[in-house]
Design a protein around this motif. Sequence first.
Motif, PDB file in Angstrom:
ATOM      1  N   GLU A 113       0.826  -1.215   0.000  1.00 16.86           N
ATOM      2  CA  GLU A 113       0.000   0.000   0.000  1.00 16.86           C
ATOM      3  C   GLU A 113       0.854   1.257   0.000  1.00 16.86           C
ATOM      4  N   LEU A 114       1.922   1.196   0.796  1.00 17.61           N
ATOM      5  CA  LEU A 114       2.819   2.352   0.860  1.00 17.61           C
ATOM      6  C   LEU A 114       3.444   2.605  -0.510  1.00 17.61           C
ATOM      7  N   ALA A 115       3.909   1.534  -1.149  1.00 15.56           N
ATOM      8  CA  ALA A 115       4.532   1.685  -2.476  1.00 15.56           C
ATOM      9  C   ALA A 115       3.527   2.296  -3.455  1.00 15.56           C
ATOM     10  N   LYS A 116       2.295   1.860  -3.344  1.00 14.42           N
ATOM     11  CA  LYS A 116       1.251   2.373  -4.237  1.00 14.42           C
ATOM     12  C   LYS A 116       0.965   3.857  -3.952  1.00 14.42           C
ATOM     13  N   ASP A 117       0.849   4.191  -2.673  1.00 15.95           N
ATOM     14  CA  ASP A 117       0.564   5.587  -2.311  1.00 15.95           C
ATOM     15  C   ASP A 117       1.679   6.521  -2.783  1.00 15.95           C
ATOM     16  N   LEU A 118       2.913   6.060  -2.650  1.00 14.06           N
ATOM     17  CA  LEU A 118       4.038   6.902  -3.066  1.00 14.06           C
ATOM     18  C   LEU A 118       4.015   7.120  -4.581  1.00 14.06           C
ATOM     19  N   ALA A 119       3.723   6.046  -5.315  1.00 16.96           N
ATOM     20  CA  ALA A 119       3.656   6.171  -6.779  1.00 16.96           C
ATOM     21  C   ALA A 119       2.519   7.112  -7.177  1.00 16.96           C
ATOM     22  N   GLN A 120       1.432   7.024  -6.438  1.00 21.03           N
ATOM     23  CA  GLN A 120       0.287   7.886  -6.746  1.00 21.03           C
ATOM     24  C   GLN A 120       0.624   9.365  -6.515  1.00 21.03           C
ATOM     25  N   MET A 121       1.347   9.598  -5.447  1.00 19.54           N
ATOM     26  CA  MET A 121       1.775  10.975  -5.164  1.00 19.54           C
ATOM     27  C   MET A 121       2.656  11.490  -6.307  1.00 19.54           C
ATOM     28  N   GLY A 130       2.229  18.318 -16.442  1.00 20.33           N
ATOM     29  CA  GLY A 130       1.910  17.984 -17.829  1.00 20.33           C
ATOM     30  C   GLY A 130       2.511  16.692 -18.342  1.00 20.33           C
ATOM     31  N   MET A 131       3.071  15.888 -17.443  1.00 25.40           N
ATOM     32  CA  MET A 131       3.632  14.612 -17.890  1.00 25.40           C
ATOM     33  C   MET A 131       2.500  13.610 -18.122  1.00 25.40           C
ATOM     34  N   SER A 132       2.678  12.781 -19.142  1.00 26.43           N
ATOM     35  CA  SER A 132       1.657  11.772 -19.423  1.00 26.43           C
ATOM     36  C   SER A 132       2.125  10.373 -19.090  1.00 26.43           C
ATOM     37  N   VAL A 133       3.439  10.186 -19.109  1.00 20.79           N
ATOM     38  CA  VAL A 133       3.984   8.839 -18.930  1.00 20.79           C
ATOM     39  C   VAL A 133       5.206   8.931 -18.023  1.00 20.79           C
ATOM     40  N   THR A 134       5.371   7.953 -17.149  1.00 19.29           N
ATOM     41  CA  THR A 134       6.643   7.841 -16.434  1.00 19.29           C
ATOM     42  C   THR A 134       7.402   6.609 -16.914  1.00 19.29           C
ATOM     43  N   PHE A 135       8.715   6.758 -17.052  1.00 21.39           N
ATOM     44  CA  PHE A 135       9.545   5.604 -17.388  1.00 21.39           C
ATOM     45  C   PHE A 135       9.815   4.817 -16.108  1.00 21.39           C
ATOM     46  N   ALA A 136       8.808   4.261 -15.543  1.00 18.91           N
ATOM     47  CA  ALA A 136       8.918   3.502 -14.299  1.00 18.91           C
ATOM     48  C   ALA A 136       7.679   2.592 -14.228  1.00 18.91           C
ATOM     49  N   GLY A 162       7.843  -8.489  -8.246  1.00 17.39           N
ATOM     50  CA  GLY A 162       6.550  -8.531  -8.923  1.00 17.39           C
ATOM     51  C   GLY A 162       5.475  -7.806  -8.119  1.00 17.39           C
ATOM     52  N   GLU A 163       5.484  -7.999  -6.815  1.00 19.36           N
ATOM     53  CA  GLU A 163       4.488  -7.335  -5.964  1.00 19.36           C
ATOM     54  C   GLU A 163       4.675  -5.821  -6.003  1.00 19.36           C
ATOM     55  N   MET A 164       5.935  -5.389  -5.979  1.00 15.56           N
ATOM     56  CA  MET A 164       6.213  -3.948  -6.025  1.00 15.56           C
ATOM     57  C   MET A 164       5.866  -3.380  -7.412  1.00 15.56           C
ATOM     58  N   ALA A 165       6.131  -4.185  -8.448  1.00 14.69           N
ATOM     59  CA  ALA A 165       5.788  -3.751  -9.809  1.00 14.69           C
ATOM     60  C   ALA A 165       4.284  -3.486  -9.901  1.00 14.69           C
ATOM     61  N   LYS A 166       3.525  -4.433  -9.387  1.00 18.57           N
ATOM     62  CA  LYS A 166       2.058  -4.324  -9.454  1.00 18.57           C
ATOM     63  C   LYS A 166       1.585  -3.087  -8.664  1.00 18.57           C
ATOM     64  N   ALA A 167       2.104  -2.957  -7.452  1.00 22.89           N
ATOM     65  CA  ALA A 167       1.661  -1.851  -6.591  1.00 22.89           C
ATOM     66  C   ALA A 167       1.980  -0.501  -7.239  1.00 22.89           C
ATOM     67  N   THR A 168       3.159  -0.383  -7.825  1.00 20.23           N
ATOM     68  CA  THR A 168       3.505   0.924  -8.390  1.00 20.23           C
ATOM     69  C   THR A 168       2.753   1.197  -9.694  1.00 20.23           C
ATOM     70  N   SER A 220       4.478  -9.372 -14.067  1.00 17.13           N
ATOM     71  CA  SER A 220       3.513  -8.854 -13.087  1.00 17.13           C
ATOM     72  C   SER A 220       3.051  -7.460 -13.486  1.00 17.13           C
ATOM     73  N   ALA A 221       3.985  -6.652 -13.983  1.00 19.63           N
ATOM     74  CA  ALA A 221       3.594  -5.300 -14.412  1.00 19.63           C
ATOM     75  C   ALA A 221       2.632  -5.384 -15.592  1.00 19.63           C
ATOM     76  N   VAL A 222       2.918  -6.294 -16.517  1.00 23.38           N
ATOM     77  CA  VAL A 222       2.029  -6.464 -17.679  1.00 23.38           C
ATOM     78  C   VAL A 222       0.651  -6.936 -17.201  1.00 23.38           C
ATOM     79  N   ASP A 223       0.642  -7.904 -16.293  1.00 19.28           N
ATOM     80  CA  ASP A 223      -0.634  -8.397 -15.777  1.00 19.28           C
ATOM     81  C   ASP A 223      -1.401  -7.301 -15.032  1.00 19.28           C
ATOM     82  N   ALA A 224      -0.659  -6.352 -14.461  1.00 21.27           N
ATOM     83  CA  ALA A 224      -1.318  -5.262 -13.731  1.00 21.27           C
ATOM     84  C   ALA A 224      -1.793  -4.168 -14.694  1.00 21.27           C
ATOM     85  N   GLY A 225      -1.568  -4.363 -15.992  1.00 26.37           N
ATOM     86  CA  GLY A 225      -2.105  -3.426 -16.985  1.00 26.37           C
ATOM     87  C   GLY A 225      -1.166  -2.302 -17.374  1.00 26.37           C
TER      88      GLY A 225
END
Length: 722
Positions: A113-121, A130-136, A162-168, A220-225
């Motif tokens: 959850e923390l990893a996800k919240d940080l990525a969301q921030m 104005g960025m549309s994409v992150t290289f991450a 994989g878990e961190m990939a999905k969360a971010t 995992s990142a691909v599976d997460a969309g």
Amino acid sequence: MSKRTKEILANMTLEQKIYHLQQITTATFLTTKESKFEIITGPDSAVKLDKGMVYDVGTSLNLVGAETMIDAESNYLKNSKYKIPLMIMQDVIHGHRTLYPINLAVAGSFDRELAKDLAQMAAKEAALDGMSVTFAPMVDLVRDPRWGRVMESSGEDPYLNGEMAKATVEGYQGDMGKYNIAACVKHFAAYGAAEAGRDYNTVDISERTLREYYLPAYKSAVDAGVKMVMTAFNIVDGVPCVGNKHLVKEILRDEWGFDGIVISDHGAYEEMIVHGACEDKKEAAFLAMDAGCDIEMMSSCYVEHLKELIDEGKVTVEQLDKAVLRILDLKEELGVLDNPYRSVNVEEAKKVQLSPEHRALARRGAAESAVLLKNDGVLPFSKKVDSVAVIGPLGATGAIHGSWHCGGKIEETVSVYDGLKSLLGDKVKYAQGCPIEYDAVDESFFDEACQLAKASECVVLCLGEDQEYSGEGNCRTSIDIPELQYKLLDRILEVNKNVAVALFTGRPLAISRLDKTAPAILNMWMPGTEGGNACASLLFGDAVPSGKITMTFPRALGQCPIYYNHYTTGRPKAQEDDEKFVRFTSCYLDMPNSPLYPFGYGLSYTSFEYSDFKLSSNTMNRGDTLVASVKVKNTGKYKAKEAVQLYIRDVKGSCVRPVKELKGFEKITLDVGEEKTVSFDITEEMLKYWNRDLKFVAEKGEFQVFIGKDSACKPFASFMLI
Ligand code: NOJ
């Protein structure tokens, strides 16, 4: 693909379509300075674009700031013949303006959850610019701490990666509303396996190793969309990744069903020539298109040669159209086609970036990622002390936020000295002690530092490596702290024993000597904008360390690569003999096999008791779910968090299996005296691996189960898969 993007495509000329696959720097379009092809993260290769067509490239990269984005986009649109808005991409790696700790640290929070919240921030701050994409996210599995880019990764374990990939990915992309940005997982594939830990170096691993260890996190990142995938610079099985049909077409597209955008890394098309994998730019363009790569970053093989290749029938217009449509589709999905300025907002960006909320989240991230490596009992220090010395080259600088700092600034980053002053006021004093450079020899600062240490009740000694000693292109052959820092520590200890080292690093370090001498070591990694505040609260007990390392710390560089999930050998050395030399077993003359600190390791100010280990059955039929559980009790004096880890070992397989593999984790919070039961489901799916025929299957036989606080834990039960 929508009706609208198909219509846009139908109205594009062949030349314009080809230009749509080109990526150059956003700075090219600025009116505020001379327009040029500014190179940011790679060598300057000549990007040969037709002057009249420059304003029809499809995407651009790397320029921070809402105002600059508006300037670049509006100038682009003004000059563009066809007026399809640009899609701007950026290396938002561990935060945009408000930086959080490097990814290697965040993974050690073991908190999805923390990893996800940080990525969301980060996404929100970047979207407002104005960025549309992150290289991450960068999810390259890493085993060699010499490699500077380990700081961007989540470490040595495929499951955690994989878990961190999905969360971010979920954090960045969310529901793709206006504050989300598209994620681009990288670097596909196995960039982290560069030989000798030297950036861009050869990767030579078997298909089995690739699939077993390196590919799962990208998958995992691909599976997460995830919307985009970036290919790696390196070769895999002799072929550079950007032109590697086996990787991109057969695995990514056909096997995994990924139909989003594939982008090259910076200049990688042309580098295929340098690799010796093709003759010229024309062949490079062919190989990349044939493999399935859509966007060419910072070289110009497509614009120079794609038309010719189409005329010769080597590339079809259908292939080109597909690539262009992928870009148009993402532009549509992100809302770029409706509003080129999308979410950019100068005023709102000022309010949101570095806001108190964002700083608070970055601070929490830093506090929950820091790892207490050693504590002889000096920590936490008491806030009642009358005098605190902050000493060391990393004590009073904001240059601890980490490499890949995007829009983050040193002057906006809280140093340890500043953090301690806000917590404790004027009783905190600072002395530099020594310079930071790894080859520094100047001891002239020692006396001043020792005087301060002598006059103070406790000492926070800020040691480690410069933040630019890690990150892209920053590799090292020595991963200890500099000799001068050891000398400083020794001198300080002569006058004051109440010393804790706050360690700053972008990689695991070989710090056996530090472990022997320092009374306490708190590894802050590179903690981001709020690093100093987080460090202060951890050292003085307002926060309790709960981070764990996700990359093994070796005793010495000579043990590398060293990682917990290795195979056994035919002659393993018994664990009880670790300290001895046992000839004709797999070991060293001069050093144990065990690391200094194992994967998953990290101390707390409290103590946890693990008891009542249970496994629901000793047999598993196909399709069954077993439950492994344990009681964890906080037996110490502080409310604290603990990352409880589940490992499984497949005892025998048609191919040899790792000595253990992380299969689950849960971060729990326990009050003083509180006990919780932590349960993990074990399914057949979790037991699968790439067997001798490279089939992904679970083979019958014995599996051992381990639950514990780190990867050194012992098995408590086993079961038979029937
Ligand atoms: C090179 C790096 O390898 C990659 O990670 C980055 O995203 C690109 N340059 C763009 O800056």
